[in-house]
Motif scaffolding. Sequence first.
Motif, PDB file in Angstrom:
ATOM      1  N   ALA A  87      29.641  27.457  39.004  1.00  0.00           N
ATOM      2  CA  ALA A  87      30.403  26.691  39.991  1.00  0.00           C
ATOM      3  C   ALA A  87      31.802  27.268  40.129  1.00  0.00           C
ATOM      4  N   ASN A  88      32.287  27.371  41.356  1.00  0.00           N
ATOM      5  CA  ASN A  88      33.641  27.872  41.663  1.00  0.00           C
ATOM      6  C   ASN A  88      33.905  29.221  40.990  1.00  0.00           C
ATOM      7  N   ALA A  89      32.970  30.134  41.119  1.00  0.00           N
ATOM      8  CA  ALA A  89      33.108  31.439  40.467  1.00  0.00           C
ATOM      9  C   ALA A  89      34.200  32.260  41.141  1.00  0.00           C
ATOM     10  N   VAL A  90      35.102  32.784  40.342  1.00  0.00           N
ATOM     11  CA  VAL A  90      36.200  33.611  40.836  1.00  0.00           C
ATOM     12  C   VAL A  90      36.368  34.798  39.903  1.00  0.00           C
ATOM     13  N   ALA A  91      37.159  35.760  40.359  1.00  0.00           N
ATOM     14  CA  ALA A  91      37.449  36.943  39.549  1.00  0.00           C
ATOM     15  C   ALA A  91      38.936  37.244  39.640  1.00  0.00           C
ATOM     16  N   SER A  92      39.411  37.960  38.642  1.00  0.00           N
ATOM     17  CA  SER A  92      40.822  38.348  38.611  1.00  0.00           C
ATOM     18  C   SER A  92      40.939  39.851  38.448  1.00  0.00           C
ATOM     19  N   GLN A  93      41.973  40.383  39.059  1.00  0.00           N
ATOM     20  CA  GLN A  93      42.355  41.787  38.875  1.00  0.00           C
ATOM     21  C   GLN A  93      43.824  41.790  38.459  1.00  0.00           C
ATOM     22  N   VAL A  94      44.080  42.239  37.241  1.00  0.00           N
ATOM     23  CA  VAL A  94      45.460  42.358  36.771  1.00  0.00           C
ATOM     24  C   VAL A  94      45.770  43.829  36.577  1.00  0.00           C
ATOM     25  N   VAL A  95      47.037  44.174  36.702  1.00  0.00           N
ATOM     26  CA  VAL A  95      47.463  45.576  36.677  1.00  0.00           C
ATOM     27  C   VAL A  95      48.601  45.729  35.683  1.00  0.00           C
ATOM     28  N   PHE A  96      48.464  46.702  34.800  1.00  0.00           N
ATOM     29  CA  PHE A  96      49.551  47.120  33.922  1.00  0.00           C
ATOM     30  C   PHE A  96      49.993  48.504  34.380  1.00  0.00           C
ATOM     31  N   ILE A  97      51.267  48.663  34.665  1.00  0.00           N
ATOM     32  CA  ILE A  97      51.823  49.965  35.024  1.00  0.00           C
ATOM     33  C   ILE A  97      52.719  50.426  33.888  1.00  0.00           C
ATOM     34  N   GLY A 125      42.545  45.520  34.859  1.00  0.00           N
ATOM     35  CA  GLY A 125      41.611  44.715  34.085  1.00  0.00           C
ATOM     36  C   GLY A 125      40.949  43.676  34.963  1.00  0.00           C
ATOM     37  N   TYR A 126      39.651  43.421  34.720  1.00  0.00           N
ATOM     38  CA  TYR A 126      38.870  42.492  35.544  1.00  0.00           C
ATOM     39  C   TYR A 126      38.163  41.479  34.652  1.00  0.00           C
ATOM     40  N   ASP A 127      38.095  40.242  35.147  1.00  0.00           N
ATOM     41  CA  ASP A 127      37.405  39.183  34.417  1.00  0.00           C
ATOM     42  C   ASP A 127      36.833  38.184  35.421  1.00  0.00           C
ATOM     43  N   ILE A 128      35.790  37.474  34.992  1.00  0.00           N
ATOM     44  CA  ILE A 128      35.122  36.467  35.816  1.00  0.00           C
ATOM     45  C   ILE A 128      35.332  35.104  35.158  1.00  0.00           C
ATOM     46  N   SER A 129      35.528  34.070  35.991  1.00  0.00           N
ATOM     47  CA  SER A 129      35.685  32.713  35.463  1.00  0.00           C
ATOM     48  C   SER A 129      34.871  31.752  36.326  1.00  0.00           C
ATOM     49  N   ARG A 146      45.535  40.410  41.838  1.00  0.00           N
ATOM     50  CA  ARG A 146      44.699  39.942  42.944  1.00  0.00           C
ATOM     51  C   ARG A 146      43.689  38.903  42.453  1.00  0.00           C
ATOM     52  N   HIS A 147      43.365  37.963  43.324  1.00  0.00           N
ATOM     53  CA  HIS A 147      42.312  36.986  43.099  1.00  0.00           C
ATOM     54  C   HIS A 147      41.137  37.308  44.013  1.00  0.00           C
ATOM     55  N   TYR A 148      39.936  37.023  43.547  1.00  0.00           N
ATOM     56  CA  TYR A 148      38.742  37.168  44.379  1.00  0.00           C
ATOM     57  C   TYR A 148      37.877  35.923  44.224  1.00  0.00           C
ATOM     58  N   LYS A 149      37.369  35.442  45.329  1.00  0.00           N
ATOM     59  CA  LYS A 149      36.334  34.417  45.294  1.00  0.00           C
ATOM     60  C   LYS A 149      34.980  35.109  45.368  1.00  0.00           C
ATOM     61  N   ILE A 150      34.097  34.762  44.470  1.00  0.00           N
ATOM     62  CA  ILE A 150      32.776  35.386  44.440  1.00  0.00           C
ATOM     63  C   ILE A 150      31.955  34.869  45.619  1.00  0.00           C
ATOM     64  N   SER A 163      28.564  39.496  39.739  1.00  0.00           N
ATOM     65  CA  SER A 163      29.911  39.130  40.176  1.00  0.00           C
ATOM     66  C   SER A 163      30.882  40.279  39.966  1.00  0.00           C
ATOM     67  N   LEU A 164      30.833  40.914  38.803  1.00  0.00           N
ATOM     68  CA  LEU A 164      31.712  42.062  38.550  1.00  0.00           C
ATOM     69  C   LEU A 164      31.396  43.209  39.506  1.00  0.00           C
ATOM     70  N   ALA A 165      30.109  43.443  39.756  1.00  0.00           N
ATOM     71  CA  ALA A 165      29.735  44.509  40.682  1.00  0.00           C
ATOM     72  C   ALA A 165      30.293  44.232  42.074  1.00  0.00           C
ATOM     73  N   GLU A 166      30.250  42.961  42.512  1.00  0.00           N
ATOM     74  CA  GLU A 166      30.782  42.607  43.826  1.00  0.00           C
ATOM     75  C   GLU A 166      32.289  42.850  43.897  1.00  0.00           C
ATOM     76  N   VAL A 167      32.994  42.443  42.850  1.00  0.00           N
ATOM     77  CA  VAL A 167      34.454  42.592  42.850  1.00  0.00           C
ATOM     78  C   VAL A 167      34.850  44.059  42.874  1.00  0.00           C
ATOM     79  N   ILE A 168      34.210  44.875  42.058  1.00  0.00           N
ATOM     80  CA  ILE A 168      34.539  46.305  42.020  1.00  0.00           C
ATOM     81  C   ILE A 168      34.223  46.954  43.362  1.00  0.00           C
ATOM     82  N   ARG A 169      33.129  46.567  43.979  1.00  0.00           N
ATOM     83  CA  ARG A 169      32.785  47.146  45.282  1.00  0.00           C
ATOM     84  C   ARG A 169      33.830  46.761  46.339  1.00  0.00           C
TER      85      ARG A 169
END
Length: 704
Positions: free
Chosen positions: A420-430, A411-415, A440-444, A459-465
């Motif tokens: 300002a201070n745009a970041v993204a998250s990647q969470v995993v359910f197994i 799952g991915y989300d932008i905050s 994982r954390h990502y800085k945009i 921002s989402l396109a950048e994170v997925i790439r």
Amino acid sequence: MVSSAKVTPLVNNPDRLERRLKEIPGEPGVYLMRDGSDRILYIGKSKKLRSRVRSYFRNAQPLSPRIAMMVRQVAEIEFIVTDTEAEALALEANLVKQHQPYFNVLLKDDKKYPYVCITWSEDYPRIFITRKRNLRKEKDRYYGPYVDVGLLRSTLHLLKQIFPQRQRPRPLFKDRPCLNYDIGRCPGVCQQLISPQEYRHTVQKMAMVFQGRTGELIDILTRNMEQAAESLNFELAAKIRDQIKGLNALSADQKVALPDDTVSRDAIALSADANNACIQLFQIRAGRLVGRLGFFAEVPTGGIELGAILQRVLEDHYQTVDSVEIPTEILVQHELPDAELLADWLSERKGRKVTILVPQRQTKAELIEMVERNAQYELERTQKFADRNTQAMEDLAAILDLPDLPHRIEGYDISHIQGANAVASQVVFINGIPAKQHYRHYKIKNPTVTIGHSDDFASLAEVIRRRFRKYKDVGAGLTDTISPQTDNLTKPALPNHKGNPDVGAVLTDTISPQTDNLTKPALSNHKGNPDVGAGLTDTISPQTDNVTKPALSREQGISDDFPDLIMIDGGKGQLSAVVAVLQDMNLLDKVRVVSLAKQREEIFLPGESFPLPTDAEQPGVQLLRRLRDEAHRFAVSFHRQQRSDKLRRSRLDEIPGLGFVRQKQLLAHFRSIDYIREASVQQLAEVPGIGLRLAEDIYSYFHP
């Protein structure tokens, strides 16, 4: 490349078998059984190696179906001779942890049950609750795992009230202690108002409670109180009296009805189904239940002796405890395969005789029945959770028309706040369970996303790439191989950010040493116990070299960290941005992508104008909602951290010549900008990396 032929199993070559058995000495040691591919099937120990190994191949010796299956595959037997039986037991435990043989009893790393950690490696030890054991620091001590988390927290809270202890990881003030010192809750560790030796003596008293030595501690405190009273030190005597009252209250409701309340004993029992075994160990000291520990183990195909599971648990548990914590009597539910060997080893460690009993009647048998009932309740509770989780994954697979259950969902989300201070998250359910070691954390880094201008689509396109760029233009070329020497995939299950700079550059968090590699492949039976081993790779049968996981049995052969399903927090716009990136990377046909809109909990598919006809309370939709909420929480927490760090550095950024590294050094030394502003030029120059000229510039900035 020439591949060597497999060696014939020993049962099919009686002459070779007999020669090999004669070579094995009749001394204590460890034996390793390998198959024709040189893969370790089983590791065992014995007082007399020759007799034990020979017992596997006697026609008159009845073997369980599981052991018989193993014996038919044994092609080579290795052995390691040790000086004593205790050395053999310790060596076997280490080898089992290292090689994870399929036919050995393997304990699960149960993340539900917490430990109490005391950091004896530090001058001023800390005591806290944790769910991970960092075994790199040998001096640190872990107690547990404890089943009753609520009782554990209340116990630790009460101990912190009884014994003054450091309350904060970092000093609140630079030159004086905080309020905790004034009210008697802290001895002033931050200002070193107590010596390390005195403080460690206090922590040792707290450790005695978790060692089951509360009665012994009360006796020591009582003598100290009497001595203080005799010396007319009534203030100290009153303080010790309050500590004794608190300790008595701690164990007031934990009385266990046993005729002999002077003997320290442990009682262990289990409850098992076709896949898993839940083990409970009750620690009883002076007639009081002082600890209740829990363990999980896999039950291999073909079954296993329940006594072997109990023995494995006891060996693993007592290897990590201090000698004073070993009881003089251990009550077990079933006969242990090597009870005499285990008893001798424990007696040697404790320095006095340790007895292992299988009670048959009266009070001790009733105690074992009580432990077994608790194990059964815990197993049933875990199974119910597993069933609900499986139902949710089946419902989600039906909603999205997936060919298999979604093993790995990301799952991915932008905050941000207006960009300002745009970041993204990647969470995993197994298998429907959060696998936090994969978060994982990502800085945009998109230059168009600035303060006052946000772009969630970009921002989402950048994170997925960035997440999938190691798969770009490869598509189905990332097949995993399986080494004939091991059941594990030869590639690490986590993104190898150490070895792959393209991946490491985009990850802003670090992976703890314990989770850089998944070290317990055989412990992740997610079907039987979803709370245990989430995120670990699934077991591979030693009879086959094929991977049994759906994620790896697909034709494209994508590696283990490739998701079966991607969920985007948002609507059709966010979904379209992600689909365009995956299509450009030739990965859209390799993974399903959906988005979950917040307003009506609607699921959108790529290319569809209308959401799927679903109910927000469906199990599958609830699973996606949990994933979405976790992605949002993780993104927001990282955004707040980044925003806080930036606020702390905002004024320092204005000082010419003061870069990010030196800002960190200043803040680490002075703790706050207020202290930096009040510091003199000489004090500023004492900070590593801050020279006299830069110190003058910093001082001039705050004192124009």
